[in-house]
Design a protein around this motif. Sequence first.
Motif, short mmCIF file in Angstrom:
data_model
loop_
_atom_site.label_atom_id
_atom_site.label_comp_id
_atom_site.label_asym_id
_atom_site.label_seq_id
_atom_site.Cartn_x
_atom_site.Cartn_y
_atom_site.Cartn_z
N LEU A 9 39.27 84.07 15.70
CA LEU A 9 38.84 82.91 16.48
C LEU A 9 38.52 83.34 17.91
N LYS A 10 37.32 83.01 18.37
CA LYS A 10 36.90 83.33 19.74
C LYS A 10 37.04 82.08 20.61
N VAL A 11 37.58 82.28 21.81
CA VAL A 11 37.78 81.17 22.73
C VAL A 11 37.05 81.46 24.04
N LEU A 12 36.20 80.51 24.44
CA LEU A 12 35.52 80.61 25.74
C LEU A 12 36.03 79.51 26.63
N LEU A 13 36.49 79.87 27.80
CA LEU A 13 36.90 78.91 28.81
C LEU A 13 35.77 78.79 29.83
N MET A 14 35.35 77.58 30.13
CA MET A 14 34.25 77.40 31.09
C MET A 14 34.72 76.52 32.24
N SER A 15 34.45 77.01 33.45
CA SER A 15 35.00 76.36 34.63
C SER A 15 34.00 76.37 35.77
N ALA A 16 34.21 75.46 36.72
CA ALA A 16 33.49 75.55 38.00
C ALA A 16 34.07 76.71 38.80
N THR A 17 33.54 76.92 39.98
CA THR A 17 33.78 78.19 40.69
C THR A 17 35.00 78.23 41.58
N VAL A 18 35.84 77.19 41.56
CA VAL A 18 36.96 77.15 42.51
C VAL A 18 38.27 77.56 41.84
N ARG A 19 38.94 78.52 42.39
CA ARG A 19 40.27 78.99 41.99
C ARG A 19 40.41 79.15 40.48
N VAL A 20 39.69 80.08 39.94
CA VAL A 20 39.69 80.28 38.49
C VAL A 20 40.67 81.37 38.06
N GLN A 21 41.24 82.09 39.01
CA GLN A 21 42.13 83.20 38.66
C GLN A 21 43.35 82.71 37.86
N ASP A 22 43.76 81.46 38.08
CA ASP A 22 44.90 80.91 37.34
C ASP A 22 44.66 80.97 35.83
#
Length: 924
Positions: free
Chosen positions: A291-304
Motif C-alpha cells: 500500500l502506497k500512501v501520499l500525504l499532501m499539504s500546503a507549504t507551512v510547517r510540514v516537517q511534523d
Amino acid sequence: MSKNKGKRPYGLKGKEIGMYYKKLSQQRKQNSKEEAKIKLGCDVSVPPAMLDRVQGYVKLFKDGVATQVNEQRLNEDFKTQFGALISVDFDEFLDEMKKQHGNMESFDNERLDKQLLQKQEEAHELNNIFQERYRARLRLPTMAQAANIIDAVANNQVVLIVGSTGCGKTTQVPQILLDDAIGKGIGSQCRIVCTQPRRISAITVAERVSYERAEKIGKSVGYQIRLEACKPRERASITYCTTGVLLHQLQSDPLMHNTSVLILDEIHERSVETDLLMGLLKLILPHRPALKVLLMSATVRVQDFCDYFDQCPMFHIDGVMFPVQMLYLEDVLELTGYQFDSKREKRAKSAAEQAEHRAMIEPYIRRVRGNFDKCVLEQLRLPESEGCDIDFVSHLIYHICSREAEGAILVFMPGYDKISQLHSILEKPRTALGQHWKDHLQLYTLHSMLPSVEQQAVFGRVPRGKRKVIISTIIAETSVTIDDVVYVINTGRTKVSSYDTETNIQALEEAWVTKANTQQRRGRAGRVQPGICYNLFSRAREERMPEMPTPEILRSKLESILLSLKLMHIEDPYGFLQTLINPPAKEAISNGLALLKRIEALDSAGLLTPLGMHLAKMPIDPQMGKMMLMSTLFRCWDPISSAAAALSYKSPFYTPIGLERRVDETKRRLACNMRSDHLCLHNTICAYRECGRAQRQRDFCYNNFLSFMTLQQLDRMKQQFAQLLHNYKFLSSSDCQHDKSNSNSENVSLVRAIIGAGLYPNMAHLHKARQIRNQVRTVHSMTTDDGRHVNFHPSSVNSGEASFESNYFVYYQRQKSSALYLLDATMVFPMALIIFGDGVDSGVTDKTPYISVAQTYYFKCNPETAAVVMELRDSLKHLLLKKALYPAPVDENSHENELIRAIELLLSLDEGMGDEYSDDIDNI
C-alpha cells in the motif's frame, strides 16, 4: 491551632498550586450541592386508574417476554454473538482480516490491462477534446513534477508532497499515478483513494478530474461522501471521498485490501479525521507493504508530518501560476489614503485590547518610521485599523475598481454577520464613491448557509463592464476555487470553534487567522494573471500569528471518534490517542467516554454494548443514531429521521441579506406551535412533499426561504437512513413513509419524547420567561444541567416565545459566541425525562416523596407511581437489549407492544397537564 490552617500545604510549586485550589473549589461545590435543600418540581403522580392500566400493560409485556427469553439468556447470547469480536485486540483483528481476504496484493487482470492501455493510447492520439484538456493540464506546476512523483512512489511507502494552492496537486497527482499504471500495463492493479476534508471538495474535484479526462463522472473517476456516492469502476480508478467515509470503511476492512494508493489531501488543515487516520496508518502500514500512501499539504510547517512517518521523503511543488503581490495594512493605507474615525462608538475596544495593540505596534512603528508617511503610522496606532472594518473594506473595493485592471475580487470575512453588513453597504452605499461604483459591481456571497445552486453561481463570468465581488467565509480558502479571482482582500479574521474540556462547552468565536491561512488566501489570486493580496493587518500582527491552526482534535468533542475506535478493537483510547501528532487532552477523552456510558453505548467498564455496536456502525453522531433506533421501536420514523438528517447535514433555511425577520416568521409558522426546532424541520419537509404532488416545490422553496437543493439532499438522506436501518432489520421497509414505521408519527407527545430520548443528556431548564411590556422581546432565564446560563439562539423557533407548556428542553448543540446559546431545542415533559433519562431514583425530602433524574431534576411523585415507573424502565431496558441483539420492528399485536402502549399512556398524561408543569415559569 495550626498557623497553616486555611492555607495551601507547604512544598507546592507552579502548576501544583493551581491544581490544589481547583480541587478545593470542586470539593466546596460538591459539599454545597449535597447540603443544598432539594427543590421539587411539579407533581408527576399518575391517577390510580391510569396507573393500574400502565401496570397491566407492563405485566402483559413481562409475562410475554418471560416465556421467550430472559435477561440472563440475552447476556449469554451477546457473549456468544459478539464476545469473540469485542475481545480481540487490534493486531488480532488485522490477522483475522488477512485470513478473510487472502492474498490481497494480487489484483492483476492481463486482459483488462490491455484494454485500458489501448483506450488510453486512443485518447491521446484521436480524442481532440481530451488532447485540448491535457494540454491545459500540462501548464499546471504539478505536471512538471510527474516523473519525480512516479519515482518517489515507486521507491517509498510514504511520500509527502508539499504545494501551495493552485499548483494542481489534488487533481493531477492521482491522474499521474493512474495513467502511469495503465501505461505500464498494470492498470487493473491500480485503485486510488484520495481523501478530502469537505463534502463539497470531494464532489467538485471528482467532477473536475472527470472533465479533464473527457469522461462522465462514474467511469474512471468517482466520489463517495456520507450517504451519497457516484462510485467509479472497480479497477483502474480514482475515488475522491471524505476522510470520515474512509474511517467508516476501516471498521470492516482496516487493511484497505482493495486500495493500492491512498492519498491524504489537505493534511495541514489538521481535521480530527485526518489526524486519526494518520495514527491508524502507523499501525496498518506494516501489515500492507504494497500500500502506497501520499500525504499532501500546503507549504507551512510540514516537517511534523515528515517526522511522524519516520522521515519519509518530501518534495515541493511550486504554487500559483502567476506571481501575487502581498500588501499589508500599512501599504494599503498608503495606497488609499484612508483614515479611520476612531471616535465611532461601535468600534470601541476594551482596555485590554488597546493595551495589547499598543504593545505590538509601537516597536514595529519605531522600526519602519522612515518607510511610511507619518499619517499612515498614526492610523496604524489605532486598534480599530486592523481586521474587517466594513467602511474600510468597501473603500478598498472601490479603490481596486478605480485603479486596477479587470479581475474578480474575493473578500474573506469572518462570518455571516460581517458578510451581511458588507453586502448591505455595497448594495446601498452611503458615500458618493460608493454610489458611483454601485451599478458596476456584481455581488456574490459564499458561506455554509448558502444553497448549493447559489454557490455554483460564483463560478460564472460577469458581463463586460461589471466587476465580480465574492464575499466569503473561510469556505473559499480551500474548498472552492474561483478561477477568475485576481484580487484577494484578506481581513485576517475568521470564526474558530473551540472546546473547553473543563466546562464541556463548544464555542465559536472570531479570531485572527494563521500564517497558513494567509498563504492559502494569497494562493486564490494569480490563477489567470498576476494578482494582489491585500492583508488588512500589519506585518507586526502577522509576526504574532501562529504558523498553523490549532489541530481540530484539540478543540473538538470526541464521542464519535471513541466509538469508532472501540469498533476497530482499540480498547485503550487514551493510549492510542497519545500516539497522534497532537494528542487530545485526557479530559476530552473522559468527557466523551462519560457521554457514551450515559447513552448506554458503552457499559460501566468501557466495553461496547449491543446498542453501542449498532451506533458505531451508523454514519451519524451517536446521540442521533440512538434517536433513530428508538424511533424504529416506537414507530415514529419519519419525523425523527427528518430531525436527524437536518442536524447531521444542515438546515434547509437560508437567510437573504436584510430579510432575517421574515425568515424567522416563516420558521415560526412552519413550527405550528410545537415548540421544537426539530419538528419545525419535519413540518417543512412534509409541506415540501405536499407541494411536490402538485409540482410546486420550487415555488414553495422560494416563498419560504428554503434551499431546494438542501431539501432534496435531506430527503435523500432520510431514504438512505431508512435503507440502512432496513438492512439492519430494525425497519420492515426502506420507505420513510411506510405505515408500519409511522403508526405513531402523529403522536406529538411521543415524538417529542423520542427526540428527548436521543438528545439526552443535553438538557436545559427554563426558570423564567419574561415578556417585556410594550415590546416584542421576551427574556428567558434558563440553565443547562451543569448550572450554566443559556438562551435560545435567535434563529430558534423558541426564541422570543413568552409561554411554554413545560419548562424542560433537549438540544443537540450549545455554542458560545456573543453568549451561550442553544442552537436548537425541543420542549419535553417531565415524564419523558423520567422514562428515558438516566440515574432515575426515588426518595423523600421534608416528608414529600419524589422521583429524580440524574440527581438534577426532582419531581413530586407518590411511591405507587415511582414503583410502577421503575418497573417500566427495567422492562424498557430489557426490550432495548433484546432488539439490539435481535433487530426487528415491534409488531403491533405482540407482547412487546404492550410496553409501548404503557409508555404512550404515561406520555399522554404529560400533554393534559401542561399548565401544571409550567406553573413555575414567570410570564410577565
